[in-house]
Write an enzyme that holds these catalytic residues in place. Structure first.
Site: not given
Length: 435
Positions: A68, A137, A161
């Site tokens: 990420k 997210s 998330s």
């Protein structure tokens, strides 16, 4: 990449001491990404060249892993999903990225995130229907695994998330016990809530990641026998069903039907299912979560909003304003409630091995302006307990649905063994998006 991807343990053992196999694995990932990325947009950066020469002598043996874009990587841009950090190149790797490389894994690329892991969406679309959100997210990490580009991806969860985008994209998402994975080098949103987690296609693949990055048990991956001895089946299972105060107002009929059908499959598989009332006020926990989030986001990101407000998006500016306006006493009360509930983690299970609830209100919402409702994940981020999504079916619109499983703090391996048995009982494996 054709057919169903190999399991993570099978890939590791096939690539061990075989540079040609490791290169082939990487080339398949590159080819699939080249095919799907023009519309999927799971990655914000992929390097032109990958090094695997020495990797195959180590545990992860050249396995490609998505990371990420909230996680620092010294050899790739790390922008935290924000225009304020365009082109930013950290001086050193985050702890989790460093661990991946030390074990011979390949950081395949940086996966898309919402801005600073908050609500403003990334460009990624849902791999099963481009008109729907993949969730946030950790948008890109969930989509990259669902698309079969990488077998494992790193995400983060502050509220929902990891678990929610895993549900929306039809993969397994795992948020371990708070701080079981170091967050050093991961840009904070709210330090008292932030977790590093994993996305994979199966519980077993998640358990491999847990063995490497949480337990440090590298030797259990030396051969198939060692692994099977380490990751055995769960014994008899007693599961508590949590129907939250938001159940009747928010749960879509298709998610409710899927949840009830999942419970019946578990009963048929021999699990004992009991309805429980959580011995904690979920509404108060939600308010405390939002308080901690706003105050700590302001402390971590507020200086950026003040220095360059035009480079910070609307929903983040609103969160920062809320944090700035929150009285210190309100924040301290929220932290006190969090400490109290965390101390009661085992008691919250009320004698059950794990709790069951939904990961989201239903299938991935249409459109890309919003990443979905995280309130069914928020209590477990607040507590810091391990939680995961398992694929549990499909909506009439052809979008994935999931089942959320929650364990007690620091009982992650027990939860993973339970989840493996539950995944077998449910009978749903993560599918791969057609190329």
């Amino acid at each position: 990449m054709s057919g169903q991807p190999c399991s993570l343990i099978a890939t590791i053992l096939a690539n061990r001491h075989d540079e040609a196999a490791a290169r082939a694995t990487l080339q398949e990932a590159q080819a699939r990404a080249d095919t799907l990325e023009p519309w999927l947009r799971a990655f914000v950066h992929r390097p032109d060249v990958y090094a695997v020469r020495d990797a195959c002598t180590r545990t992860l043996a050249g396995v490609p892993i998505g990371v990420k874009d909230l996680v620092d990587t010294c050899d790739m841009p790390t922008c935290y999903g924000s225009a304020a950090y365009a082109g930013h190149r950290p001086a050193r790797d985050a702890s989790i990225a460093s661990s991946i490389r030390a074990l011979g894994g390949v950081v395949f690329g940086k996966t898309a995130t919402t801005e600073f892991a908050w609500r403003d969406p990334a460009a990624t679309v849902n791999p099963w229907n481009r008109a729907h959100t993949p969730g946030g997210s950790s948008s890109g990490s969930a989509a990259a695994v669902a698309a079969g580009i990488v077998p494992l991806a790193i995400g983060t969860q502050t509220v929902g998330s990891v678990v929610r985008p895993a549900a929306y994209c039809g993969v397994v998402g795992y948020k371990p016990t708070y701080r079981n994975i170091a967050t050093e080098g991961v840009h904070p949103l709210a330090a008292s809530l932030d977790h590093v987690g994993f996305f994979a296609r199966s519980v077993e693949d998640i358990a491999v990641a847990h063995a490497l990055f949480v337990e440090g048990a590298h030797d259990v991956l030396d051969d198939e026998t060692s692994w099977r001895k380490h990751f055995g089946a769960a014994p008899e299972i007693r599961l508590g069903v949590i129907r939250t105060p938001f159940w009747d107002d928010l749960i879509a009929p298709h998610q409710r039907d899927n949840f009830d059908a999942s419970l019946q499959r578990l009963r048929d598989g021999g699990a004992q299912i009991v309805e429980v009332e959580l011995a904690a006020d979920l509404r108060a926990m939600r308010e405390a979560t939002l308080t901690i989030l706003a105050v700590e986001a302001y402390r971590a990101i507020g200086h950026i909003g003040e220095r360059a407000p035009a480079l910070v998006r609307e929903q983040m500016r609103a969160l920062l304003a809320q944090g700035a306006a929150t009285p210190l006493s309100t924040y301290q009360d929220a932290l006190m409630l969090q400490a109290t509930v965390r101390a009661q983690s085992v008691a919250l299970l009320q004698g059950c091995d794990a709790l069951l609830t939904v990961p989201a209100s239903g299938e991935a919402p249409a459109g890309h302006a919003d990443t979905g409702d995280a309130r069914f994940c928020a209590p477990w981020s607040f507590v810091g307990a391990p939680a995961m999504n398992l694929p549990s079916g499909w909506s009439e619109a052809g979008l994935p649905l999931g089942l959320q499983i929650v364990g007690a703090m620091h009982e992650d391996m027990k939860l993973l063994r339970l989840a493996a048995s539950i995944q077998t009982m449910l009978g749903f494996e993560a599918r791969t998006v057609p190329a």
